[in-house]
Write a protein that holds these residues in place. Sequence first.
Motif, PDB file in Angstrom:
ATOM      1  N   VAL A  81       0.868  -1.218   0.094  1.00  0.00           N
ATOM      2  CA  VAL A  81       0.189  -0.021  -0.018  1.00  0.00           C
ATOM      3  C   VAL A  81       0.760   1.046  -0.101  1.00  0.00           C
ATOM      4  O   VAL A  81       0.624   2.323  -0.695  1.00  0.00           O
ATOM      5  N   TRP A  82       1.836   1.156   0.764  1.00  0.00           N
ATOM      6  CA  TRP A  82       2.987   2.273   0.755  1.00  0.00           C
ATOM      7  C   TRP A  82       3.436   2.650  -0.477  1.00  0.00           C
ATOM      8  O   TRP A  82       3.553   3.654  -1.115  1.00  0.00           O
ATOM      9  N   TYR A  83       4.023   1.732  -1.356  1.00  0.00           N
ATOM     10  CA  TYR A  83       4.492   1.819  -2.563  1.00  0.00           C
ATOM     11  C   TYR A  83       3.460   2.374  -3.472  1.00  0.00           C
ATOM     12  O   TYR A  83       3.562   3.165  -4.359  1.00  0.00           O
ATOM     13  N   GLY A  84       2.183   1.545  -3.499  1.00  0.00           N
ATOM     14  CA  GLY A  84       1.116   2.133  -4.146  1.00  0.00           C
ATOM     15  C   GLY A  84       0.694   3.623  -4.092  1.00  0.00           C
ATOM     16  O   GLY A  84       0.378   4.303  -5.083  1.00  0.00           O
ATOM     17  N   ILE A  85       0.754   3.893  -2.842  1.00  0.00           N
ATOM     18  CA  ILE A  85       0.305   5.615  -2.663  1.00  0.00           C
ATOM     19  C   ILE A  85       1.203   6.310  -3.177  1.00  0.00           C
ATOM     20  O   ILE A  85       1.220   7.213  -3.930  1.00  0.00           O
ATOM     21  N   GLY A  86       2.695   5.861  -3.238  1.00  0.00           N
ATOM     22  CA  GLY A  86       3.826   6.812  -3.524  1.00  0.00           C
ATOM     23  C   GLY A  86       3.942   6.814  -5.249  1.00  0.00           C
ATOM     24  O   GLY A  86       4.417   7.949  -5.629  1.00  0.00           O
ATOM     25  N   SER A  87       3.574   5.624  -5.752  1.00  0.00           N
ATOM     26  CA  SER A  87       3.588   5.529  -7.067  1.00  0.00           C
ATOM     27  C   SER A  87       2.319   6.299  -7.962  1.00  0.00           C
ATOM     28  O   SER A  87       2.411   6.676  -8.943  1.00  0.00           O
ATOM     29  N   SER A  88       1.408   6.367  -7.160  1.00  0.00           N
ATOM     30  CA  SER A  88       0.030   7.194  -7.612  1.00  0.00           C
ATOM     31  C   SER A  88       0.202   8.412  -7.487  1.00  0.00           C
ATOM     32  O   SER A  88      -0.768   9.349  -8.082  1.00  0.00           O
ATOM     33  N   GLN A  89       1.057   9.027  -6.725  1.00  0.00           N
ATOM     34  CA  GLN A  89       1.004  10.489  -6.544  1.00  0.00           C
ATOM     35  C   GLN A  89       1.733  11.058  -7.625  1.00  0.00           C
ATOM     36  O   GLN A  89       2.623  10.618  -8.595  1.00  0.00           O
ATOM     37  N   GLU A  90       1.709  12.646  -7.840  1.00  0.00           N
ATOM     38  CA  GLU A  90       2.603  13.138  -8.891  1.00  0.00           C
ATOM     39  C   GLU A  90       3.795  13.036  -8.528  1.00  0.00           C
ATOM     40  O   GLU A  90       4.363  13.154  -7.337  1.00  0.00           O
ATOM     41  N   PRO A  91       4.729  13.247  -9.658  1.00  0.00           N
ATOM     42  CA  PRO A  91       6.208  13.181  -9.562  1.00  0.00           C
ATOM     43  C   PRO A  91       6.863  14.195  -8.621  1.00  0.00           C
ATOM     44  O   PRO A  91       5.944  15.339  -8.627  1.00  0.00           O
ATOM     45  N   ASP A  92       7.603  14.393  -8.080  1.00  0.00           N
ATOM     46  CA  ASP A  92       8.360  15.124  -7.275  1.00  0.00           C
ATOM     47  C   ASP A  92       7.405  15.509  -6.080  1.00  0.00           C
ATOM     48  O   ASP A  92       7.616  16.460  -5.374  1.00  0.00           O
ATOM     49  N   ASN A  93       6.285  14.885  -5.664  1.00  0.00           N
ATOM     50  CA  ASN A  93       5.707  14.816  -4.569  1.00  0.00           C
ATOM     51  C   ASN A  93       5.180  13.625  -3.914  1.00  0.00           C
ATOM     52  O   ASN A  93       4.103  13.380  -3.480  1.00  0.00           O
ATOM     53  N   ASN A  94       6.330  12.805  -3.939  1.00  0.00           N
ATOM     54  CA  ASN A  94       6.224  11.452  -3.243  1.00  0.00           C
ATOM     55  C   ASN A  94       7.471  11.039  -2.753  1.00  0.00           C
ATOM     56  O   ASN A  94       8.505  11.680  -3.036  1.00  0.00           O
ATOM     57  N   TRP A  95       7.403   9.866  -1.834  1.00  0.00           N
ATOM     58  CA  TRP A  95       8.428   9.366  -1.070  1.00  0.00           C
ATOM     59  C   TRP A  95       9.608   8.729  -2.044  1.00  0.00           C
ATOM     60  O   TRP A  95      10.590   8.745  -1.950  1.00  0.00           O
ATOM     61  N   ILE A  96       8.998   8.234  -3.225  1.00  0.00           N
ATOM     62  CA  ILE A  96      10.175   7.834  -4.152  1.00  0.00           C
ATOM     63  C   ILE A  96      10.891   8.614  -4.850  1.00  0.00           C
ATOM     64  O   ILE A  96      12.022   8.474  -4.853  1.00  0.00           O
ATOM     65  N   ASP A  97      10.517   9.709  -5.516  1.00  0.00           N
ATOM     66  CA  ASP A  97      11.291  10.699  -6.369  1.00  0.00           C
ATOM     67  C   ASP A  97      11.939  11.568  -4.913  1.00  0.00           C
ATOM     68  O   ASP A  97      12.963  11.847  -5.309  1.00  0.00           O
ATOM     69  N   ASP A  98      11.322  11.646  -3.778  1.00  0.00           N
ATOM     70  CA  ASP A  98      12.170  12.526  -2.854  1.00  0.00           C
ATOM     71  C   ASP A  98      13.346  12.002  -2.324  1.00  0.00           C
ATOM     72  O   ASP A  98      14.485  12.508  -2.063  1.00  0.00           O
ATOM     73  N   SER A  99      13.442  10.573  -2.088  1.00  0.00           N
ATOM     74  CA  SER A  99      14.442   9.841  -1.684  1.00  0.00           C
ATOM     75  C   SER A  99      15.411   9.384  -2.618  1.00  0.00           C
ATOM     76  O   SER A  99      16.545   8.856  -2.539  1.00  0.00           O
ATOM     77  N   GLY A 100      15.149   9.860  -4.070  1.00  0.00           N
ATOM     78  CA  GLY A 100      16.185   9.478  -5.128  1.00  0.00           C
ATOM     79  C   GLY A 100      16.039   8.127  -5.739  1.00  0.00           C
ATOM     80  O   GLY A 100      16.970   7.751  -6.172  1.00  0.00           O
ATOM     81  N   PHE A 101      14.936   7.422  -5.514  1.00  0.00           N
ATOM     82  CA  PHE A 101      14.761   6.072  -6.092  1.00  0.00           C
ATOM     83  C   PHE A 101      13.936   5.934  -7.132  1.00  0.00           C
ATOM     84  O   PHE A 101      13.580   4.816  -7.329  1.00  0.00           O
ATOM     85  N   ALA A 102      13.572   6.838  -7.861  1.00  0.00           N
ATOM     86  CA  ALA A 102      12.610   6.896  -8.755  1.00  0.00           C
ATOM     87  C   ALA A 102      13.205   5.981 -10.117  1.00  0.00           C
ATOM     88  O   ALA A 102      12.395   5.368 -10.805  1.00  0.00           O
ATOM     89  N   HIS A 103      14.678   5.764 -10.330  1.00  0.00           N
ATOM     90  CA  HIS A 103      15.059   5.250 -11.543  1.00  0.00           C
ATOM     91  C   HIS A 103      15.738   3.647 -10.907  1.00  0.00           C
ATOM     92  O   HIS A 103      16.460   3.064 -11.822  1.00  0.00           O
ATOM     93  N   THR A 104      15.093   3.347  -9.932  1.00  0.00           N
ATOM     94  CA  THR A 104      15.694   1.950  -9.471  1.00  0.00           C
ATOM     95  C   THR A 104      14.720   0.812  -9.838  1.00  0.00           C
ATOM     96  O   THR A 104      13.503   1.118 -10.241  1.00  0.00           O
ATOM     97  N   SER A 105      14.978  -0.077  -9.527  1.00  0.00           N
ATOM     98  CA  SER A 105      14.148  -1.165 -10.084  1.00  0.00           C
ATOM     99  C   SER A 105      13.024  -1.501  -9.389  1.00  0.00           C
ATOM    100  O   SER A 105      13.092  -1.150  -7.943  1.00  0.00           O
ATOM    101  N   LEU A 106      12.063  -2.436  -9.659  1.00  0.00           N
ATOM    102  CA  LEU A 106      10.964  -2.530  -9.010  1.00  0.00           C
ATOM    103  C   LEU A 106      11.093  -3.317  -7.742  1.00  0.00           C
ATOM    104  O   LEU A 106      10.421  -2.936  -6.573  1.00  0.00           O
TER     105      LEU A 106
END
Length: 149
Positions: A81-106
């Motif tokens: 659920v945490w990943y789902g919420i993070g990936s469904s938010q707009e870019p640059d406003n989620n934990w994935i982009d903020d932590s610098g992990f946008a271009h890592t593997s699934l």
Amino acid sequence: LDWSEVILMQSGSGWTSYGRIGKSSRIFRIVRMVRLLRMARMRQVIKMFTFRIQSERLVIIANIVKILLFIVGIAHLMACVWYGIGSSQEPDNNWIDDSGFAHTSLGHKYLLSLHWAVAQFQGGMDEIRAQSFYERLYAVLVFLMAFMM
């Protein structure tokens, strides 16, 4: 009501598809019943196995393993659920982009999510932080749930 039934009902159109939906619905209910029966049988097998164990140490270890598997299962659901919420938010406003992990593997993102979820049982972590309102709301709810466990 199963999610697969909802999807089938949404995808159907016309009177001819209603018959197929009814038949598919029955099939899904039968499959669900078989799964429930299998889970009930597994519970009986586990009880029989723990009843036959003569060593008190092994019973304690088995109980610890059951609790650990339960916590890992809950952490897996929380991580998904945490990943789902993070990936469904707009870019640059989620934990994935903020932590610098946008271009890592699934797989790496899943392990990060699982790490975050397991860390909630200890009080949270600072490496991965919620950025949006929904991430923050979910993080607070998960923290309260983990605090009660």
